[in-house]
Design a protein around this motif. Structure first.
Motif, PDB file in Angstrom:
ATOM      1  N   PHE A 247      10.654  12.378  -0.374  1.00  0.00           N
ATOM      2  CA  PHE A 247       9.784  13.137  -1.268  1.00  0.00           C
ATOM      3  C   PHE A 247       8.648  12.320  -1.861  1.00  0.00           C
ATOM      4  N   CYS A 248       8.819  11.014  -1.942  1.00  0.00           N
ATOM      5  CA  CYS A 248       7.846  10.239  -2.717  1.00  0.00           C
ATOM      6  C   CYS A 248       6.899   9.388  -1.897  1.00  0.00           C
ATOM      7  N   LEU A 249       7.214   9.093  -0.644  1.00  0.00           N
ATOM      8  CA  LEU A 249       6.394   8.081   0.037  1.00  0.00           C
ATOM      9  C   LEU A 249       4.932   8.475   0.217  1.00  0.00           C
ATOM     10  N   GLU A 250       4.671   9.755   0.498  1.00  0.00           N
ATOM     11  CA  GLU A 250       3.278  10.138   0.697  1.00  0.00           C
ATOM     12  C   GLU A 250       2.458   9.998  -0.582  1.00  0.00           C
ATOM     13  N   PRO A 251       2.928  10.597  -1.700  1.00  0.00           N
ATOM     14  CA  PRO A 251       2.168  10.391  -2.941  1.00  0.00           C
ATOM     15  C   PRO A 251       2.024   8.905  -3.291  1.00  0.00           C
ATOM     16  N   LEU A 252       3.052   8.127  -2.985  1.00  0.00           N
ATOM     17  CA  LEU A 252       2.987   6.698  -3.279  1.00  0.00           C
ATOM     18  C   LEU A 252       1.901   5.994  -2.490  1.00  0.00           C
ATOM     19  N   ARG A 253       1.840   6.325  -1.209  1.00  0.00           N
ATOM     20  CA  ARG A 253       0.827   5.682  -0.372  1.00  0.00           C
ATOM     21  C   ARG A 253      -0.562   6.004  -0.899  1.00  0.00           C
ATOM     22  N   ARG A 254      -0.731   7.261  -1.317  1.00  0.00           N
ATOM     23  CA  ARG A 254      -2.047   7.653  -1.821  1.00  0.00           C
ATOM     24  C   ARG A 254      -2.387   6.878  -3.097  1.00  0.00           C
ATOM     25  N   GLU A 255      -1.390   6.793  -3.975  1.00  0.00           N
ATOM     26  CA  GLU A 255      -1.586   6.094  -5.242  1.00  0.00           C
ATOM     27  C   GLU A 255      -1.967   4.636  -4.988  1.00  0.00           C
ATOM     28  N   LEU A 256      -1.215   4.015  -4.103  1.00  0.00           N
ATOM     29  CA  LEU A 256      -1.439   2.600  -3.820  1.00  0.00           C
ATOM     30  C   LEU A 256      -2.790   2.394  -3.132  1.00  0.00           C
ATOM     31  N   ALA A 257      -3.147   3.355  -2.265  1.00  0.00           N
ATOM     32  CA  ALA A 257      -4.438   3.254  -1.583  1.00  0.00           C
ATOM     33  C   ALA A 257      -5.557   3.264  -2.609  1.00  0.00           C
ATOM     34  N   GLU A 258      -5.426   4.158  -3.586  1.00  0.00           N
ATOM     35  CA  GLU A 258      -6.445   4.273  -4.619  1.00  0.00           C
ATOM     36  C   GLU A 258      -6.549   2.969  -5.407  1.00  0.00           C
ATOM     37  N   LYS A 259      -5.401   2.421  -5.750  1.00  0.00           N
ATOM     38  CA  LYS A 259      -5.365   1.208  -6.579  1.00  0.00           C
ATOM     39  C   LYS A 259      -5.825  -0.035  -5.820  1.00  0.00           C
ATOM     40  N   SER A 260      -5.510  -0.092  -4.532  1.00  0.00           N
ATOM     41  CA  SER A 260      -5.761  -1.330  -3.801  1.00  0.00           C
ATOM     42  C   SER A 260      -7.058  -1.288  -2.999  1.00  0.00           C
ATOM     43  N   GLY A 261      -7.670  -0.100  -2.926  1.00  0.00           N
ATOM     44  CA  GLY A 261      -8.903   0.021  -2.151  1.00  0.00           C
ATOM     45  C   GLY A 261      -8.676  -0.061  -0.648  1.00  0.00           C
ATOM     46  N   ARG A 262      -7.456   0.095  -0.217  1.00  0.00           N
ATOM     47  CA  ARG A 262      -7.195   0.093   1.224  1.00  0.00           C
ATOM     48  C   ARG A 262      -6.923   1.525   1.671  1.00  0.00           C
ATOM     49  N   THR A 263      -6.889   1.738   2.960  1.00  0.00           N
ATOM     50  CA  THR A 263      -6.603   3.085   3.433  1.00  0.00           C
ATOM     51  C   THR A 263      -5.088   3.249   3.560  1.00  0.00           C
ATOM     52  N   VAL A 264      -4.658   4.496   3.573  1.00  0.00           N
ATOM     53  CA  VAL A 264      -3.218   4.733   3.683  1.00  0.00           C
ATOM     54  C   VAL A 264      -2.671   4.152   4.984  1.00  0.00           C
ATOM     55  N   GLU A 265      -3.507   4.156   6.031  1.00  0.00           N
ATOM     56  CA  GLU A 265      -3.053   3.595   7.313  1.00  0.00           C
ATOM     57  C   GLU A 265      -2.782   2.102   7.186  1.00  0.00           C
ATOM     58  N   GLU A 266      -3.693   1.404   6.492  1.00  0.00           N
ATOM     59  CA  GLU A 266      -3.537  -0.043   6.339  1.00  0.00           C
ATOM     60  C   GLU A 266      -2.268  -0.403   5.564  1.00  0.00           C
ATOM     61  N   LEU A 267      -1.883   0.489   4.687  1.00  0.00           N
ATOM     62  CA  LEU A 267      -0.725   0.186   3.837  1.00  0.00           C
ATOM     63  C   LEU A 267       0.587   0.252   4.585  1.00  0.00           C
ATOM     64  N   GLY A 268       0.587   0.920   5.705  1.00  0.00           N
ATOM     65  CA  GLY A 268       1.806   0.989   6.500  1.00  0.00           C
ATOM     66  C   GLY A 268       2.795   2.001   5.951  1.00  0.00           C
ATOM     67  N   PHE A 269       3.947   1.998   6.540  1.00  0.00           N
ATOM     68  CA  PHE A 269       4.982   2.977   6.193  1.00  0.00           C
ATOM     69  C   PHE A 269       6.202   2.260   5.655  1.00  0.00           C
ATOM     70  N   GLY A 270       7.149   3.069   5.246  1.00  0.00           N
ATOM     71  CA  GLY A 270       8.445   2.502   4.928  1.00  0.00           C
ATOM     72  C   GLY A 270       9.122   2.221   6.254  1.00  0.00           C
ATOM     73  N   SER A 271      10.290   1.632   6.197  1.00  0.00           N
ATOM     74  CA  SER A 271      10.983   1.401   7.466  1.00  0.00           C
ATOM     75  C   SER A 271      12.406   1.921   7.362  1.00  0.00           C
ATOM     76  N   PRO A 272      12.549   3.245   7.352  1.00  0.00           N
ATOM     77  CA  PRO A 272      13.889   3.812   7.226  1.00  0.00           C
ATOM     78  C   PRO A 272      14.733   3.447   8.431  1.00  0.00           C
ATOM     79  N   ARG A 273      15.971   3.159   8.162  1.00  0.00           N
ATOM     80  CA  ARG A 273      16.880   2.824   9.264  1.00  0.00           C
ATOM     81  C   ARG A 273      18.072   3.756   9.180  1.00  0.00           C
ATOM     82  N   PRO A 274      18.676   3.991  10.316  1.00  0.00           N
ATOM     83  CA  PRO A 274      19.867   4.826  10.289  1.00  0.00           C
ATOM     84  C   PRO A 274      21.007   4.107   9.570  1.00  0.00           C
ATOM     85  N   PRO A 275      21.966   4.799   8.949  1.00  0.00           N
ATOM     86  CA  PRO A 275      21.977   6.246   8.819  1.00  0.00           C
ATOM     87  C   PRO A 275      20.939   6.696   7.795  1.00  0.00           C
TER      88      PRO A 275
END
Ligand code: SF4
Ligand code: SF4
Ligand code: FES
Lengths: 292, 94
Positions: A247-275
């Motif tokens: 629920f939170c990763l997308e809004p987080l990426r946007r927030e961080l992008a705004e704060k850091s001046g980088r694009t959401v792509e540059e910030l990368g993703f989380g790395s969820p692992r199974p399970p």
């Protein structure tokens, strides 16, 4: 068998391919989506030249199947595994629109290209207070609520669903036909920068439900100059809870992008692992297969 | 089990009538119980949020098993459902 596959797909915003991510159903780009995907849009597109057909844009493997049960023609199949994505059979569909009315995710619409002339009739559900009227103009919006343009309302019916659901048929150019997910009767100005700011300033809100992190905490941590989502997560624990950031990763990426001046792509993703969700160890050991 | 048939579950010891086949969270909601757990950090009351097994806001202890997502777990006659860590907002818990 373990049921991880059905419910555990976490795409985390990687919107390539058949995006079933945590993004709430972003519209696929019209043209490219015709190449297939679940529900076979390419066939629906062809068949819609002869009759109105249901097109399904259901991406999240959630436990849900009203579309299947509503269809008296057996044209939609979810099957035994209630988390499976629905598959439609445009040949069997008679365009009644029941599935459009009952889908709680507004993930089904009707497409009718019989009129030709580069125009298509798209039928979407409408549940707001105002009365849509045939003959009037309405704004077609895409899956993110962005306005595509105006179209003429051809028909309004109250077919099935909850008492308040109406089906609105809008005439739009074929180019947007597959992108329309809703209609709006009047302009909404929430996109205006000050209004968004005002809304944001209205108070703190929970960003990460699992770890109970509120927006101001994220802002504060993000303000320390973190350059990646991973670093922000380590520092604040945001997105590291039970739900693995669904629920939170997308809004987080946007927030961080705004704060850091980088694009959401540059910030990368989380790395969820199974399970991908809490699983009892005994299940992994093959002992207990109940889906608790 | 016939879907829709009345069954009884016990929520923190309290008898709640439910319909066979419905998720525990739906039975709780129908019985006026909105709180499924209390958050660990702030101690806030939490209840079902996504209703589709994704957010884990609705987890409770079911028949002794912790962290069960009540929104995707069907009720069973005689099921014991408990607020994790106990109810802190009085016996009605609503
Ligand atoms: S429009 Fe009617 S016939 Fe077609 S898939 Fe939906 S419910 Fe079935
Ligand atoms: S009713 Fe809607 S959300 Fe549910 S499975 Fe069918 S298309 Fe998907
Ligand atoms: S309400 Fe979200 S997991 Fe149950």
């Amino acid at each position: 068998m373990l049921r991880l596959r059905k419910t555990g797909t976490v795409d985390m915003g990687r919107s390539s391919g058949k995006g079933k991510g945590a993004d709430g159903g972003r519209p696929r780009e019209g043209g490219e989506s015709l190449a297939g995907g679940h529900g076979d849009w390419a066939r629906a597109w062809e068949v819609s030249r002869r009759k109105a057909v249901a097109v399904i844009d259901c991406r999240q493997e959630i436990p849900c199947n009203p579309c299947e049960t509503a269809c008296s023609k057996g044209a939609i199949r979810v099957g035994e595994d209630i988390c499976a994505l629905p598959v439609s059979d445009p040949e069997a569909c008679d365009g009644c629109g029941r599935c459009v009315a009952v889908c709680p995710g507004m993930a089904v619409f009707l497409l009718d290209r019989r009129a030709g002339g580069g125009m298509a009739a798209v039928t979407v559900p409408y549940e707001m207070g105002e009365e849509p009227r045939a003959g009037e103009e309405a704004r077609a919006v895409d899956g993110e609520g962005k306005e595509l343009g105006k179209g003429k309302i051809l028909k309004v019916t109250a077919a099935g669903g909850t008492a308040a659901t109406k089906l609105v048929t809008l005439e739009v150019p074929e180019e947007w036909a597959l992108k329309v997910r809703g209609v709006r009767l009047r302009e909404i100005f929430i996109e205006e920068a000050e209004e968004v700011e005002g809304y944001r300033g209205a108070g703190d809100c929970i960003v990460c439900r699992c770890e109970e992190i509120v927006r101001s905490e994220v802002e504060e941590t993000a303000g320390h100059g973190f350059r990646s989502l991973a670093a922000l997560r380590r520092a604040s624990r945001v997105g590291l809870g039970y739900c693995q950031g669904r629920f939170c990763l997308e809004p987080l990426r946007r927030e961080l992008a705004e704060k850091s001046g980088r694009t959401v792509e540059e910030l990368g993703f989380g790395s969820p692992r199974p399970p991908l969700r809490p699983v009892r160890l005994s299940r992994l050991g093959g002992g207990d297969v109940r889906d608790t | 089990m016939v879907a829709g048939e009345e069954v009884t579950i016990f929520v923190d010891g309290r008898r709640v009538t439910a319909r066979a086949g419905e998720p525990v969270a739906a039975a709780l909601y129908a019985a006026g119980i909105r709180t499924t757990r209390f958050s660990r950090r702030r101690g806030e009351a939490r209840g079902p949020f996504c209703m589709v097994g994704r957010c884990t806001e609705c987890v409770m202890t079911v028949d002794g098993v912790e962290n069960v997502r009540t929104c995707t777990t069907p009720v069973r006659d005689g099921m014991r459902v408990e607020t994790p860590g106990g109810r802190r907002h009085g016996p009605s818990g609503a």
